[in-house]
Design a protein around this motif. Structure first.
Motif, PDB file in Angstrom:
ATOM      1  N   UNK A  52       0.826  -1.201   0.000  1.00  0.00           N
ATOM      2  CA  UNK A  52       0.000   0.000   0.000  1.00  0.00           C
ATOM      3  C   UNK A  52       0.872   1.268   0.000  1.00  0.00           C
ATOM      4  N   UNK A  53       1.982   1.253   0.749  1.00  0.00           N
ATOM      5  CA  UNK A  53       2.877   2.413   0.770  1.00  0.00           C
ATOM      6  C   UNK A  53       3.414   2.694  -0.637  1.00  0.00           C
ATOM      7  N   UNK A  54       3.749   1.636  -1.374  1.00  0.00           N
ATOM      8  CA  UNK A  54       4.243   1.808  -2.744  1.00  0.00           C
ATOM      9  C   UNK A  54       3.145   2.364  -3.648  1.00  0.00           C
ATOM     10  N   UNK A  55       1.929   1.861  -3.477  1.00  0.00           N
ATOM     11  CA  UNK A  55       0.812   2.350  -4.298  1.00  0.00           C
ATOM     12  C   UNK A  55       0.576   3.836  -4.012  1.00  0.00           C
ATOM     13  N   UNK A  56       0.668   4.235  -2.745  1.00  0.00           N
ATOM     14  CA  UNK A  56       0.541   5.658  -2.398  1.00  0.00           C
ATOM     15  C   UNK A  56       1.596   6.494  -3.107  1.00  0.00           C
ATOM     16  N   UNK A  57       2.846   6.006  -3.108  1.00  0.00           N
ATOM     17  CA  UNK A  57       3.922   6.739  -3.798  1.00  0.00           C
ATOM     18  C   UNK A  57       3.602   6.865  -5.289  1.00  0.00           C
ATOM     19  N   UNK A  58       3.120   5.774  -5.863  1.00  0.00           N
ATOM     20  CA  UNK A  58       2.823   5.799  -7.299  1.00  0.00           C
ATOM     21  C   UNK A  58       1.651   6.717  -7.619  1.00  0.00           C
ATOM     22  N   UNK A  59       0.634   6.715  -6.745  1.00  0.00           N
ATOM     23  CA  UNK A  59      -0.505   7.621  -6.955  1.00  0.00           C
ATOM     24  C   UNK A  59      -0.026   9.072  -6.896  1.00  0.00           C
ATOM     25  N   UNK A  60       0.861   9.368  -5.940  1.00  0.00           N
ATOM     26  CA  UNK A  60       1.396  10.730  -5.823  1.00  0.00           C
ATOM     27  C   UNK A  60       2.197  11.108  -7.074  1.00  0.00           C
ATOM     28  N   UNK A  61       2.893  10.120  -7.651  1.00  0.00           N
ATOM     29  CA  UNK A  61       3.695  10.352  -8.860  1.00  0.00           C
ATOM     30  C   UNK A  61       2.883  10.251 -10.152  1.00  0.00           C
ATOM     31  N   UNK A  62       1.605   9.916 -10.025  1.00  0.00           N
ATOM     32  CA  UNK A  62       0.746   9.672 -11.210  1.00  0.00           C
ATOM     33  C   UNK A  62       1.409   8.679 -12.162  1.00  0.00           C
ATOM     34  N   UNK A  63       1.777   7.559 -11.597  1.00  0.00           N
ATOM     35  CA  UNK A  63       2.566   6.577 -12.330  1.00  0.00           C
ATOM     36  C   UNK A  63       1.753   5.755 -13.343  1.00  0.00           C
ATOM     37  N   UNK A  64       0.529   5.389 -12.969  1.00  0.00           N
ATOM     38  CA  UNK A  64      -0.288   4.540 -13.851  1.00  0.00           C
ATOM     39  C   UNK A  64      -1.613   5.229 -14.202  1.00  0.00           C
ATOM     40  N   UNK A  65      -2.239   4.743 -15.263  1.00  0.00           N
ATOM     41  CA  UNK A  65      -3.591   5.205 -15.600  1.00  0.00           C
ATOM     42  C   UNK A  65      -4.642   4.353 -14.896  1.00  0.00           C
ATOM     43  N   UNK A  66      -4.330   3.065 -14.743  1.00  0.00           N
ATOM     44  CA  UNK A  66      -5.261   2.152 -14.059  1.00  0.00           C
ATOM     45  C   UNK A  66      -4.490   1.321 -13.048  1.00  0.00           C
ATOM     46  N   UNK A  67      -4.957   1.370 -11.811  1.00  0.00           N
ATOM     47  CA  UNK A  67      -4.411   0.539 -10.735  1.00  0.00           C
ATOM     48  C   UNK A  67      -5.407  -0.567 -10.461  1.00  0.00           C
ATOM     49  N   UNK A  68      -4.964  -1.807 -10.583  1.00  0.00           N
ATOM     50  CA  UNK A  68      -5.848  -2.918 -10.245  1.00  0.00           C
ATOM     51  C   UNK A  68      -5.346  -3.501  -8.920  1.00  0.00           C
ATOM     52  N   UNK A  69      -6.065  -3.183  -7.853  1.00  0.00           N
ATOM     53  CA  UNK A  69      -5.656  -3.626  -6.506  1.00  0.00           C
ATOM     54  C   UNK A  69      -6.457  -4.885  -6.181  1.00  0.00           C
ATOM     55  N   UNK A  70      -5.885  -6.016  -6.588  1.00  0.00           N
ATOM     56  CA  UNK A  70      -6.628  -7.272  -6.547  1.00  0.00           C
ATOM     57  C   UNK A  70      -6.645  -7.869  -5.147  1.00  0.00           C
ATOM     58  N   UNK A  71      -7.863  -8.141  -4.665  1.00  0.00           N
ATOM     59  CA  UNK A  71      -8.083  -8.706  -3.327  1.00  0.00           C
ATOM     60  C   UNK A  71      -7.544  -7.775  -2.228  1.00  0.00           C
ATOM     61  N   UNK A  72      -7.611  -6.507  -2.523  1.00  0.00           N
ATOM     62  CA  UNK A  72      -7.096  -5.506  -1.584  1.00  0.00           C
ATOM     63  C   UNK A  72      -8.047  -5.308  -0.395  1.00  0.00           C
ATOM     64  N   UNK A  73      -9.285  -5.774  -0.511  1.00  0.00           N
ATOM     65  CA  UNK A  73     -10.198  -5.643   0.640  1.00  0.00           C
ATOM     66  C   UNK A  73      -9.722  -6.463   1.836  1.00  0.00           C
TER      67      UNK A  73
END
Lengths: 204, 204
Positions: free
Chosen positions: A117-138
């Motif tokens: 999740x920390x890495x995904x936060x960094x990537x969201x801040x960097x606008x790294x991807x157009x689509x994030x698929x967070x599979x089974x993240x619930x």
């Protein structure tokens, strides 16, 4: 399949085009099948649009998702070779994550999930991807490994035009709250109820 | 994602392996999103297993499904070029069908739908595909263009090892009856309720 006119037009000061292009948080939840499968179908469409796709698989699994991974990685390879579609990164939580040098903590899934999740936060801040698929993240959220409030706030405040799809049962109400689109997959009839196990090509 | 043990073991004289390999009829129905998308995710897995895939798209549509079609046809082309995965045929009802020389009956969708189903019946009898994706097939059944009882009987009696997935709202109870797996996609929250229209990469 939604078509035609929306049910109502909100008083949000946005044009139809702005609303149309608003990045979405999508949640596929519920006890039925098709949550991840539909997310990968969505990724297929996103690839076709040339989007940059990041898949983050939060539950370790040897064979389940192998079909999706093979196809998505093959599509990413096609992009690299021919420029068709978009790039694809597939990250799998298991013994750590592929971007981590730490090597992995076979015993500490909670720490692995938090690092994911920390890495995904960094990537969201960097606008790294157009689509994030967070599979089974619930599940890591449900198990308290990742803070639901932090996820909800981060998603609500993410910059740019980044779409996020989250799959898994029992989505936290705070995630549902920030989601634009929530689909509940209900189980009506399942072959495992009739004593059948999962099979090749259908479940993986 | 079903794993582990089935809830009960039926007294059907089949071994676990026989039950495991039993071909399935799957239905994705309900008002929510993801019915077709999950079916195409399934087709992605099937392709990865080397299965022969036949897609039959029963509702004419200019842009919706174009992403799936491009990707599935690209995967089929990869198979032809490199032997990876399985072959893919994509048939779309519109002005007739691609296998028909009749040219098409722009005005007679009922006849087109009946012809589509007649061809699928022939293919099922010939064991032509491993996976049939009958997209939005519930609608011609609902509209009386294709006979639900005939579909149910044909599916129940189909030879060999042919999987069938049917998508669309309001699946006929006779189809549900012969299905092994039924998932109801429920709408919890949808951006069109908030005045948003469909967008590129998400809906097509």
């Amino acid at each position: 399949m939604p078509k035609g006119q929306p049910l109502s037009v909100p008083d949000d000061g946005l044009s139809t085009r702005q609303r149309r292009n608003r990045p979405l948080v999508m949640v596929h939840t519920g006890p039925g099948k098709g949550k991840s499968t539909a997310a990968f179908g969505l990724a297929m469409r996103a690839w076709n649009q040339g989007w940059d796709i990041g898949v983050f698989q939060f539950v370790k699994s040897a064979k389940w998702k192998i079909g999706e991974q093979n196809v998505m990685e093959r599509l990413g390879q096609l992009h690299a070779e021919t420029g068709e579609g978009g790039p694809v990164e597939w990250h799998k939580m298991g013994s750590g994550w592929s971007w981590s040098r730490k090597g992995g903590t076979e015993e500490d899934h909670a720490a692995d999930a938090a690092e994911g999740w920390a890495e995904i936060k960094r990537r969201l801040a960097d606008e790294r991807h157009d689509l994030y698929l967070l599979d089974e993240f619930t599940y890591p959220i449900k198990w308290g490994w990742v803070d639901a409030a932090d996820v909800a706030e981060t998603l609500a405040a993410r910059p740019g035009r980044q779409h996020v799809v989250i799959t898994g049962r029992d989505a936290d109400p705070r995630i549902i709250e920030v989601a634009d689109l929530v689909t509940e997959m209900g189980k009506v009839k399942h072959p495992m109820d009739a004593g059948q196990k999962g099979q090749r090509g259908i479940e993986w």
